[in-house]
Design an enzyme around this catalytic site. Structure first.
Site, PDB file in Angstrom:
ATOM      1  N   ARG A 234       0.868  -1.181  -0.041  1.00 52.87           N
ATOM      2  CA  ARG A 234      -0.065   0.068  -0.155  1.00 52.87           C
ATOM      3  C   ARG A 234       0.895   1.177  -0.174  1.00 52.87           C
ATOM      4  O   ARG A 234       1.907   1.340   0.563  1.00 52.87           O
ATOM      5  CB  ARG A 234      -0.895   0.094   1.221  1.00 52.87           C
ATOM      6  CG  ARG A 234      -2.117  -0.895   1.008  1.00 52.87           C
ATOM      7  CD  ARG A 234      -2.997  -0.459   0.035  1.00 52.87           C
ATOM      8  NE  ARG A 234      -4.286  -1.294  -0.006  1.00 52.87           N
ATOM      9  CZ  ARG A 234      -4.531  -2.578  -0.750  1.00 52.87           C
ATOM     10  NH1 ARG A 234      -3.373  -2.768  -1.605  1.00 52.87           N
ATOM     11  NH2 ARG A 234      -5.521  -3.073  -0.654  1.00 52.87           N
ATOM     12  N   GLU A 263      -2.704   7.608  -5.113  1.00 57.67           N
ATOM     13  CA  GLU A 263      -2.919   6.970  -6.376  1.00 57.67           C
ATOM     14  C   GLU A 263      -4.322   6.956  -6.628  1.00 57.67           C
ATOM     15  O   GLU A 263      -4.526   6.725  -7.779  1.00 57.67           O
ATOM     16  CB  GLU A 263      -2.351   5.381  -6.192  1.00 57.67           C
ATOM     17  CG  GLU A 263      -3.299   4.468  -5.308  1.00 57.67           C
ATOM     18  CD  GLU A 263      -3.000   3.158  -5.245  1.00 57.67           C
ATOM     19  OE1 GLU A 263      -2.007   2.661  -5.110  1.00 57.67           O
ATOM     20  OE2 GLU A 263      -3.973   2.291  -5.485  1.00 57.67           O
ATOM     21  N   HIS A 295      -0.856  -0.257  -9.632  1.00 57.87           N
ATOM     22  CA  HIS A 295      -1.801  -1.191  -8.780  1.00 57.87           C
ATOM     23  C   HIS A 295      -2.183  -2.303  -9.590  1.00 57.87           C
ATOM     24  O   HIS A 295      -3.412  -2.543  -9.812  1.00 57.87           O
ATOM     25  CB  HIS A 295      -2.838  -0.334  -8.254  1.00 57.87           C
ATOM     26  CG  HIS A 295      -3.367  -1.020  -6.839  1.00 57.87           C
ATOM     27  ND1 HIS A 295      -3.500  -0.462  -5.803  1.00 57.87           N
ATOM     28  CD2 HIS A 295      -3.275  -2.280  -6.587  1.00 57.87           C
ATOM     29  CE1 HIS A 295      -3.622  -0.986  -5.061  1.00 57.87           C
ATOM     30  NE2 HIS A 295      -3.679  -2.400  -5.372  1.00 57.87           N
TER      31      HIS A 295
END
Ligand code: NAI
Length: 332
Positions: A234, A263, A295
């Site tokens: 993360r 993000e 991601h």
């Protein structure tokens, strides 16, 4: 039964529509993130299905509850974006997909590491331009190096086993060491021992108040000069401003990130015709020794199949007043 999806992409539709046939849920897909700006549009759904960058805070949960939503289903493993206490206070159920494919993320981590240290992304572009020179492409062997792993749960454990096969010394830190990994030759140490001894550090712990900015000025200074850092967990685990300073003073030799603290404004969108206002990501991408993927680590056929099947099965169980079949799927 109606389910409203947020942050839905064409691939979500493809996999969920395919596996929804036995359940026959009425699914509506919205491209927008869930957040305070849109939550009032929820109407007549008993469940919402969200992803990593949807903002499911107390304010959103309170409106969802008032609108009659009973289930918040996360089609991902991490749940740092949901206020579980608020959901509990409103008697709502929150479920996730605890283990859809740890190997998908672990393998992507290895892909990023090898790309970065062997510069295959640069070689690919060069050769296409008929530049067959090797100047500037010098890499280093993984064999014999010490790889530090922070968090040895499902994903970190899978990564440890793969990287162990490269002939690396694997040194790990976890609040709860895994005896199975220890018997496979993985050593455990304190966070400081792991950071200070490793040539490569890979992050696989969850984001929570204890791990927020785990990698900062102080912990970066503990690392060996010339260290390679990989984050596929993360974004909030790394203080990006501090990582940029460490890149600038060359203490951090390589950085690969599949996740980024800001993000939600960028990832999963095609912004190729837009002006990016986030100067931090632009600065990061300007470094020749930084690799960014958006991601993507979870993004395999196997993982999307598992995500759709488990999410729909859990929603079905909860609607019938039963617990989801998967252990650790129910968060509240
Ligand atoms: P997991 O729950 O199986 O493992 C997490 C491990 O971290 C546990 O062993 C836990 O004891 C450890 N841990 C917790 N706090 C810690 C701390 N302060 N220091 C060191 N270790 C600590 O979770 P899993 O499935 O391995 O996933 C890990 C993370 O990967 C998720 O939380 C999620 O944020 C991220 N993820 C990223 C994906 C991507 O596409 N990039 C996809 C899926 C997950």
């Amino acid at each position: 039964m109606k389910i409203l999806f947020f942050s839905a992409k064409p691939y979500d539709r493809q996999f969920f529509d395919a596996y929804n046939k036995p359940y026959g849920f009425e699914i509506e897909y919205l491209e927008t993130h869930l957040g305070p700006h849109i939550v009032n549009a929820v109407d007549g759904q008993e469940a919402v299905c969200v992803f990593v960058n949807d903002k499911v805070n107390a304010e959103v949960i309170s409106v969802l509850h008032a609108k009659g939503v009973k289930i918040i289903a996360l089609r991902c493993a991490g749940f740092n974006n949901v206020d579980l206490d608020a959901a509990r206070a409103h008697g709502m159920r929150v479920c996730r997909v605890p283990e859809y494919s740890p190997e998908a993320v672990a393998e992507h981590t290895v892909a990023m590491l090898l790309t970065l240290i062997r510069k295959t992304h640069k070689a690919y572009n060069r050769v296409r331009e008929q530049n067959f020179s090797l100047n500037g492409l010098l890499g280093f062997n993984l064999h014999g190096k010490t790889v530090g792993v922070v968090g040895t749960g499902k994903i970190g454990g899978a990564f440890c086993r793969i990287i162990n096969g490269f002939g690396c010394r694997v040194l790990a830190f976890d609040l709860f060491p895994n005896p199975g990994l220890q018997s496979a030759g993985i050593e455990y140490g304190t966070l400081e021992e792991v950071l200070s001894a490793s040539d490569v550090v890979s992050l696989h712990c969850p984001l929570n108040p204890d791990t927020h900015y785990l990698i900062n000025e102080k912990t970066l200074a503990m690392m060996k000069p010339g260290v390679t850092l990989i984050n596929t967990s993360r974004g909030g685990l790394v203080n990006t401003a501090h990582a940029i300073e460490a890149l600038k003073n060359k203490h951090l030799a390589n950085l690969a990130i599949d996740v980024y603290e800001q993000e939600e404004k960028l990832f999963f969108k095609d912004l190729s015709e837009s002006i990016i206002e986030d100067d931090t990501i632009q600065r990061l991408m300007s470094f020749p020794n930084v690799l960014v993927t958006a991601h993507q680590a979870f993004f395999t056929e196997e993982a999307l199949t598992e995500i759709a099947q488990v999410t729909l099965r859990s929603i079905d169980s909860l609607l019938r007043g039963k617990l989801p079949a998967e252990q650790n799927a129910l968060l509240v």
